[in-house]
Design an enzyme around this catalytic site. Structure first.
Site, short mmCIF file in Angstrom:
data_model
loop_
_atom_site.label_atom_id
_atom_site.label_comp_id
_atom_site.label_asym_id
_atom_site.label_seq_id
_atom_site.Cartn_x
_atom_site.Cartn_y
_atom_site.Cartn_z
N ASN A 185 0.87 -1.18 0.00
CA ASN A 185 0.00 0.00 0.00
C ASN A 185 0.91 1.23 0.00
O ASN A 185 1.52 1.54 1.01
CB ASN A 185 -0.88 -0.02 1.26
CG ASN A 185 -1.66 1.27 1.45
OD1 ASN A 185 -1.82 2.06 0.51
ND2 ASN A 185 -2.15 1.50 2.67
N TRP A 186 0.96 1.87 -1.14
CA TRP A 186 1.90 2.99 -1.29
C TRP A 186 1.45 4.27 -0.59
O TRP A 186 2.21 5.21 -0.46
CB TRP A 186 2.12 3.30 -2.76
CG TRP A 186 3.09 2.37 -3.43
CD1 TRP A 186 3.77 1.34 -2.83
CD2 TRP A 186 3.47 2.38 -4.80
NE1 TRP A 186 4.57 0.72 -3.78
CE2 TRP A 186 4.40 1.34 -4.98
CE3 TRP A 186 3.12 3.17 -5.90
CZ2 TRP A 186 4.99 1.08 -6.22
CZ3 TRP A 186 3.70 2.90 -7.13
CH2 TRP A 186 4.62 1.87 -7.29
N LYS A 187 0.16 4.36 -0.25
CA LYS A 187 -0.39 5.59 0.34
C LYS A 187 -0.08 6.76 -0.61
O LYS A 187 -0.11 6.56 -1.81
CB LYS A 187 0.17 5.81 1.74
CG LYS A 187 0.06 4.54 2.59
CD LYS A 187 0.36 4.73 4.03
CE LYS A 187 0.18 3.41 4.76
NZ LYS A 187 0.34 3.48 6.18
N HIS B 186 -9.24 1.64 5.37
CA HIS B 186 -7.91 1.74 5.98
C HIS B 186 -7.99 2.68 7.18
O HIS B 186 -8.74 3.65 7.17
CB HIS B 186 -6.89 2.26 4.96
CG HIS B 186 -5.49 2.20 5.47
ND1 HIS B 186 -4.96 3.16 6.29
CD2 HIS B 186 -4.54 1.25 5.33
CE1 HIS B 186 -3.73 2.80 6.62
NE2 HIS B 186 -3.44 1.66 6.05
N GLU C 88 -6.20 4.99 8.17
CA GLU C 88 -5.98 6.42 7.88
C GLU C 88 -7.24 7.04 7.30
O GLU C 88 -7.53 8.22 7.54
CB GLU C 88 -4.77 6.58 6.95
CG GLU C 88 -3.47 6.39 7.71
CD GLU C 88 -2.34 5.76 6.91
OE1 GLU C 88 -2.38 5.80 5.67
OE2 GLU C 88 -1.40 5.21 7.55
N GLU D 87 -5.20 -4.68 11.02
CA GLU D 87 -4.09 -3.76 11.18
C GLU D 87 -4.26 -2.96 12.47
O GLU D 87 -5.01 -1.98 12.50
CB GLU D 87 -4.05 -2.76 10.02
CG GLU D 87 -3.88 -3.37 8.67
CD GLU D 87 -3.32 -2.37 7.67
OE1 GLU D 87 -2.19 -2.55 7.23
OE2 GLU D 87 -4.00 -1.37 7.38
N GLY E 47 3.03 2.28 10.67
CA GLY E 47 4.02 3.33 10.46
C GLY E 47 4.78 3.71 11.72
O GLY E 47 5.47 4.72 11.76
N SER F 134 3.76 -2.11 10.25
CA SER F 134 5.22 -2.24 10.36
C SER F 134 5.76 -3.61 9.94
O SER F 134 6.68 -4.13 10.57
CB SER F 134 5.68 -1.88 11.78
OG SER F 134 5.37 -0.52 12.05
N GLY G 262 2.93 -1.18 4.19
CA GLY G 262 3.00 0.24 3.82
C GLY G 262 4.42 0.62 3.46
O GLY G 262 4.91 0.35 2.36
N GLY G 263 5.12 1.23 4.42
CA GLY G 263 6.47 1.76 4.19
C GLY G 263 7.42 0.83 3.46
O GLY G 263 8.12 1.24 2.53
P1 PGA Z 1 3.17 0.32 7.55
O1 PGA Z 1 1.69 0.58 7.01
O2 PGA Z 1 3.62 -1.00 6.97
O3 PGA Z 1 3.98 1.46 7.04
O4 PGA Z 1 3.10 0.26 9.03
C1 PGA Z 1 0.76 -0.47 6.91
C2 PGA Z 1 -0.55 0.02 6.35
O5 PGA Z 1 -0.94 1.16 6.65
O6 PGA Z 1 -1.25 -0.70 5.63
#
Ligand code: PGA
Length: 261
Positions: free
Chosen positions: A10-12, A100, A102, A172, A178, A218, A239-240
């Protein structure tokens, strides 16, 4: 029960069109050399809207599935700045991430809104990754299971067993996203098992057993194998660590046998 292993990035809000093309070229080359054990793993990549078309084009003739990170619940209309499933599909999306954390916390998306989006996505034959998870405060108050159950049931409300086949669930914990803090494999397994029990109560044992449940928060190459060794963890949402093709490839290529049991 043997469930497919799905690794999703997930690149956001990261990467321009040219950065996307570059990434996919590199990842495709890396994926061609996957170890035998990793060849059956499914690899999804969720990119920004502006990168969808280019990503889908670049990913052609590869096993990579391209998707979006959100969508509007209506088909079209006066909704400035929004995007519909039809637009996503024509741009090449094969799936969409919904709910998600966020989106839930920064953009105040409720589970009932997520439910509308989910129904619309499935109606339009777009697969969905549905995210659920508790905040640190909710965990500390001992409300983890209740929060996740509520999110799960209201986001999936009105869906039948056939619909569920088009949904991947992502647990999650918000405090792990993050932050560099991963849930321990044991904590994650406990919640994945709990989600399966909740699903089983409403949609039956078979549907629950078939549901792919990813862990997210993470995830990195160093903790992937340990997480995926757990019985109810079928994949990861990253994500990251999905922003670098080399790192993401290491996650896809994880080796369960390096984890001591
Ligand atoms: P992260 O994000 O791997 O950077 O913690 C995960 C996500 O938001 O799906």
């Amino acid at each position: 029960m043997e469930r497919p292993c799905v690794i999703a990035g997930n690149w956001k809000m990261h990467k321009t069109v040219s950065e996307t093309v570059d990434f996919i070229d590199q990842l495709k080359a890396l994926l061609e050399d996957l170890s035998e054990r990793a060849k059956c793993r499914e690899v999804y990549l969720s990119v920004p809207y502006t990168s969808l078309y280019a990503a889908a084009k670049q990913a052609r003739r590869s096993a990579l599935l391209i998707g979006a990170q959100n969508m509007h619940e209506e088909e079209e209309g006066a909704f400035t700045g929004e995007i519909s499933y039809k637009m996503l599909k024509e741009a090449g999306a094969q799936f969409v991430i919904l709910g998600h954390s966020e989106r839930r916390s920064i953009f105040q998306e409720s589970s009932s809104l997520v439910n509308k989006k989910l129904k619309k996505a499935l109606e339009g034959q777009l697969k969905a990754i549905l995210c659920v998870g508790e905040s640190l405060e909710q965990r500390e108050e001992g409300r983890t299971e209740q929060v996740v159950k509520d999110q799960l049931l209201s986001s999936l409300e009105g869906l039948d067993r056939k619909d569920l086949k088009q949904v991947i669930l992502a647990y999650e914990p918000v405090w792990a996203i993050g932050t560099g803090k991963t849930a321990t494999p044991c904590q994650a397994q406990q919640m994945h098992k709990f989600c399966r029990e909740v699903l089983s109560e409403v949609w039956g044992e078979k549907a629950a057993a078939e549901m792919i449940i990813q862990y997210g928060g993470s995830v990195k190459p160093e903790n992937t194998a340990e997480l995926l060794k757990q019985e109810d963890i079928d994949g990861v949402l990253v994500g990251g660590a999905s922003l670098d093709p080399q790192v993401f490839h290491l996650i896809v290529n994880f080796d369960r046998s390096v984890v001591e049991s």
